[in-house]
Design a protein around this motif. Structure first.
Motif, PDB file in Angstrom:
ATOM      1  N   THR A   1       0.855  -1.204   0.000  1.00  0.00           N
ATOM      2  CA  THR A   1       0.000   0.000   0.000  1.00  0.00           C
ATOM      3  C   THR A   1       0.884   1.244   0.000  1.00  0.00           C
ATOM      4  O   THR A   1       1.053   1.903   1.032  1.00  0.00           O
ATOM      5  CB  THR A   1      -0.911   0.013   1.239  1.00  0.00           C
ATOM      6  N   PRO A   2       1.488   1.579  -1.136  1.00  0.00           N
ATOM      7  CA  PRO A   2       2.410   2.719  -1.188  1.00  0.00           C
ATOM      8  C   PRO A   2       1.747   4.057  -0.864  1.00  0.00           C
ATOM      9  O   PRO A   2       2.420   4.986  -0.423  1.00  0.00           O
ATOM     10  CB  PRO A   2       2.929   2.688  -2.626  1.00  0.00           C
ATOM     11  N   GLN A   3       0.437   4.189  -1.091  1.00  0.00           N
ATOM     12  CA  GLN A   3      -0.238   5.452  -0.789  1.00  0.00           C
ATOM     13  C   GLN A   3      -0.861   5.463   0.608  1.00  0.00           C
ATOM     14  O   GLN A   3      -1.544   6.429   0.975  1.00  0.00           O
ATOM     15  CB  GLN A   3      -1.345   5.730  -1.817  1.00  0.00           C
ATOM     16  N   GLY A   4      -0.605   4.413   1.402  1.00  0.00           N
ATOM     17  CA  GLY A   4      -1.193   4.359   2.741  1.00  0.00           C
ATOM     18  C   GLY A   4      -0.804   5.546   3.613  1.00  0.00           C
ATOM     19  O   GLY A   4      -1.683   6.196   4.196  1.00  0.00           O
ATOM     20  N   PRO A   5       0.488   5.892   3.721  1.00  0.00           N
ATOM     21  CA  PRO A   5       0.860   7.059   4.539  1.00  0.00           C
ATOM     22  C   PRO A   5       0.247   8.366   4.045  1.00  0.00           C
ATOM     23  O   PRO A   5      -0.135   9.221   4.846  1.00  0.00           O
ATOM     24  CB  PRO A   5       2.389   7.094   4.413  1.00  0.00           C
ATOM     25  N   LEU A   6       0.110   8.504   2.712  1.00  0.00           N
ATOM     26  CA  LEU A   6      -0.489   9.718   2.162  1.00  0.00           C
ATOM     27  C   LEU A   6      -1.963   9.812   2.545  1.00  0.00           C
ATOM     28  O   LEU A   6      -2.454  10.879   2.937  1.00  0.00           O
ATOM     29  CB  LEU A   6      -0.330   9.730   0.647  1.00  0.00           C
ATOM     30  N   HIS A   7      -2.688   8.696   2.448  1.00  0.00           N
ATOM     31  CA  HIS A   7      -4.103   8.697   2.828  1.00  0.00           C
ATOM     32  C   HIS A   7      -4.265   9.056   4.311  1.00  0.00           C
ATOM     33  O   HIS A   7      -5.146   9.847   4.676  1.00  0.00           O
ATOM     34  CB  HIS A   7      -4.719   7.326   2.549  1.00  0.00           C
ATOM     35  N   GLU A   8      -3.424   8.495   5.165  1.00  0.00           N
ATOM     36  CA  GLU A   8      -3.521   8.790   6.595  1.00  0.00           C
ATOM     37  C   GLU A   8      -3.205  10.257   6.875  1.00  0.00           C
ATOM     38  O   GLU A   8      -3.829  10.879   7.745  1.00  0.00           O
ATOM     39  CB  GLU A   8      -2.566   7.891   7.372  1.00  0.00           C
ATOM     40  N   ALA A   9      -2.227  10.806   6.157  1.00  0.00           N
ATOM     41  CA  ALA A   9      -1.884  12.219   6.347  1.00  0.00           C
ATOM     42  C   ALA A   9      -3.043  13.116   5.943  1.00  0.00           C
ATOM     43  O   ALA A   9      -3.360  14.094   6.640  1.00  0.00           O
ATOM     44  CB  ALA A   9      -0.641  12.561   5.537  1.00  0.00           C
TER      45      ALA A   9
ATOM     46  N   GLU B   1      -8.114  11.787  -4.358  1.00  0.00           N
ATOM     47  CA  GLU B   1      -9.174  12.809  -4.410  1.00  0.00           C
ATOM     48  C   GLU B   1     -10.370  12.385  -3.563  1.00  0.00           C
ATOM     49  O   GLU B   1     -10.993  13.222  -2.892  1.00  0.00           O
ATOM     50  CB  GLU B   1      -9.593  13.041  -5.858  1.00  0.00           C
ATOM     51  N   ALA B   2     -10.678  11.096  -3.561  1.00  0.00           N
ATOM     52  CA  ALA B   2     -11.794  10.609  -2.747  1.00  0.00           C
ATOM     53  C   ALA B   2     -11.490  10.757  -1.257  1.00  0.00           C
ATOM     54  O   ALA B   2     -12.354  11.135  -0.460  1.00  0.00           O
ATOM     55  CB  ALA B   2     -12.086   9.145  -3.089  1.00  0.00           C
ATOM     56  N   VAL B   3     -10.251  10.494  -0.869  1.00  0.00           N
ATOM     57  CA  VAL B   3      -9.858  10.657   0.541  1.00  0.00           C
ATOM     58  C   VAL B   3      -9.943  12.124   0.943  1.00  0.00           C
ATOM     59  O   VAL B   3     -10.392  12.448   2.052  1.00  0.00           O
ATOM     60  CB  VAL B   3      -8.428  10.110   0.763  1.00  0.00           C
TER      61      VAL B   3
ATOM     62  N   HIS C   1      27.072   8.725  28.047  1.00  0.00           N
ATOM     63  CA  HIS C   1      27.786   9.638  27.144  1.00  0.00           C
ATOM     64  C   HIS C   1      26.830  10.124  26.063  1.00  0.00           C
ATOM     65  O   HIS C   1      27.068   9.994  24.880  1.00  0.00           O
ATOM     66  CB  HIS C   1      28.985   8.946  26.508  1.00  0.00           C
ATOM     67  N   ALA C   2      25.711  10.674  26.537  1.00  0.00           N
ATOM     68  CA  ALA C   2      24.694  11.156  25.595  1.00  0.00           C
ATOM     69  C   ALA C   2      25.214  12.340  24.804  1.00  0.00           C
ATOM     70  O   ALA C   2      25.967  13.169  25.299  1.00  0.00           O
ATOM     71  CB  ALA C   2      23.429  11.568  26.353  1.00  0.00           C
ATOM     72  N   GLU C   3      24.776  12.419  23.561  1.00  0.00           N
ATOM     73  CA  GLU C   3      25.133  13.530  22.700  1.00  0.00           C
ATOM     74  C   GLU C   3      23.862  14.293  22.353  1.00  0.00           C
ATOM     75  O   GLU C   3      22.803  13.707  22.131  1.00  0.00           O
ATOM     76  CB  GLU C   3      25.810  13.034  21.420  1.00  0.00           C
ATOM     77  N   THR C   4      23.950  15.604  22.287  1.00  0.00           N
ATOM     78  CA  THR C   4      22.790  16.420  21.961  1.00  0.00           C
ATOM     79  C   THR C   4      22.517  16.333  20.464  1.00  0.00           C
ATOM     80  O   THR C   4      23.395  16.555  19.641  1.00  0.00           O
ATOM     81  CB  THR C   4      23.031  17.889  22.350  1.00  0.00           C
ATOM     82  N   LEU C   5      21.279  16.006  20.126  1.00  0.00           N
ATOM     83  CA  LEU C   5      20.898  15.892  18.725  1.00  0.00           C
ATOM     84  C   LEU C   5      19.981  17.055  18.362  1.00  0.00           C
ATOM     85  O   LEU C   5      19.218  17.540  19.187  1.00  0.00           O
ATOM     86  CB  LEU C   5      20.173  14.568  18.460  1.00  0.00           C
ATOM     87  N   THR C   6      20.035  17.481  17.108  1.00  0.00           N
ATOM     88  CA  THR C   6      19.128  18.512  16.646  1.00  0.00           C
ATOM     89  C   THR C   6      17.739  17.948  16.575  1.00  0.00           C
ATOM     90  O   THR C   6      17.529  16.773  16.269  1.00  0.00           O
ATOM     91  CB  THR C   6      19.562  19.020  15.258  1.00  0.00           C
ATOM     92  N   ALA C   7      16.758  18.780  16.845  1.00  0.00           N
ATOM     93  CA  ALA C   7      15.365  18.315  16.831  1.00  0.00           C
ATOM     94  C   ALA C   7      14.985  17.928  15.421  1.00  0.00           C
ATOM     95  O   ALA C   7      15.235  18.659  14.469  1.00  0.00           O
ATOM     96  CB  ALA C   7      14.449  19.425  17.349  1.00  0.00           C
ATOM     97  N   PRO C   8      14.354  16.740  15.227  1.00  0.00           N
ATOM     98  CA  PRO C   8      13.951  16.322  13.891  1.00  0.00           C
ATOM     99  C   PRO C   8      12.812  17.190  13.360  1.00  0.00           C
ATOM    100  O   PRO C   8      12.004  17.705  14.126  1.00  0.00           O
ATOM    101  CB  PRO C   8      13.493  14.864  14.104  1.00  0.00           C
ATOM    102  N   GLU C   9      12.793  17.324  12.061  1.00  0.00           N
ATOM    103  CA  GLU C   9      11.730  18.105  11.435  1.00  0.00           C
ATOM    104  C   GLU C   9      10.420  17.356  11.561  1.00  0.00           C
ATOM    105  O   GLU C   9      10.364  16.133  11.483  1.00  0.00           O
ATOM    106  CB  GLU C   9      12.047  18.351   9.964  1.00  0.00           C
ATOM    107  N   GLY C  10       9.323  18.083  11.734  1.00  0.00           N
ATOM    108  CA  GLY C  10       8.026  17.432  11.853  1.00  0.00           C
ATOM    109  C   GLY C  10       7.577  16.878  10.529  1.00  0.00           C
ATOM    110  O   GLY C  10       7.831  17.429   9.458  1.00  0.00           O
ATOM    111  N   ASP C  11       6.877  15.766  10.610  1.00  0.00           N
ATOM    112  CA  ASP C  11       6.317  15.180   9.389  1.00  0.00           C
ATOM    113  C   ASP C  11       4.873  14.814   9.654  1.00  0.00           C
ATOM    114  O   ASP C  11       4.400  14.805  10.779  1.00  0.00           O
ATOM    115  CB  ASP C  11       7.126  13.944   8.948  1.00  0.00           C
ATOM    116  N   ALA C  12       4.180  14.493   8.589  1.00  0.00           N
ATOM    117  CA  ALA C  12       2.761  14.224   8.716  1.00  0.00           C
ATOM    118  C   ALA C  12       2.531  12.938   9.458  1.00  0.00           C
ATOM    119  O   ALA C  12       3.315  12.033   9.352  1.00  0.00           O
ATOM    120  CB  ALA C  12       2.102  14.161   7.332  1.00  0.00           C
TER     121      ALA C  12
END
Length: 218
Positions: free
Chosen positions: A110-118, A148-150, A207-218
């Protein structure tokens, strides 16, 4: 000439400074007879004293043994912690690899599954916009019709425009509307999950390292 008579030395004899005998008290040997009950009491007392001494010695040996065990455990703990950390890291890598395989198989089905959920999740944000641009790769006419139907089911009444982007990975997409944007990439999501897991393991290992905040996604 008469020889002076020498008296035998008797224990208990007392002499003065010139060596003259002051008093001579012969030592009397006192012979005591112990009753059976007294003998039993003495034996019991001796046993009790021997037992107390043995217990004291045993407690000393136990204390020394516990101290040695504590030192051995203290020396072993860093190594055990390192082995446990390496085991957790290896388990996490294996879990991530398995998750990528499972997710890849699901996206192939279902390649369009994430798009439909978004689109369903963004219904309230896009329902008033006049135009929605969908950027993705390899959409068939049937897939566009389902998108388009979604959108319609989510409450969107504007125009849906499709932009084919061959450079995008399978199931990746970008949505653009008048006052917003959302995008998704399986590869980026997997990378962010891996980075978060690595940071968690590093923090656990001290020995934790500070990571940049990830960009938000749908």
């Amino acid at each position: 000439m008469t020889q002076p008579q020498h008296q035998p030395f008797v224990f208990g004899t007392e002499f003065d400074a010139s060596g003259e005998v002051v008093s001579a008290r012969p030592t009397q040997t006192v012979k005591r007879v112990y009753l059976a009950a007294e003998v039993e009491a003495l034996v019991a007392q001796a046993r009790a004293e021997a037992r107390e001494q043995a217990m004291a010695e045993l407690e000393g040996v136990q204390a020394m043994a516990l101290a040695e065990i504590g030192q051995a455990v203290g020396r072993a703990l860093p190594g055990l912690a390192r082995v446990a950390h390496e085991h957790r890291a290896a388990s996490a890598d294996l879990a991530l690899a398995a998750a990528r395989i499972i997710a890849g198989s699901a996206l192939e089905q279902t390649p369009q599954g994430p798009l439909h959920e978004a689109l369903e999740a963004l219904g309230h944000e896009i329902d008033a916009t006049p135009r929605l641009v969908v950027r993705t790769a390899g959409l068939s006419d049937d897939a566009r019709g389902r998108i388009e139907a979604v959108c319609a089911e989510a409450g969107f009444t504007g125009q849906v425009s499709f932009r084919d982007d061959p450079g995008m990975d399978m199931a990746a997409f970008a949505l653009e509307w008048a006052d917003g944007r959302a995008e998704y990439s399986p590869e980026d999501s997997a990378r962010r999950v891996g980075e978060a897991l690595t940071a968690a393991l590093a923090a656990e290992g001290g020995h934790a390292e500070t990571l940049t905040a990830p960009e938000g996604d749908a």
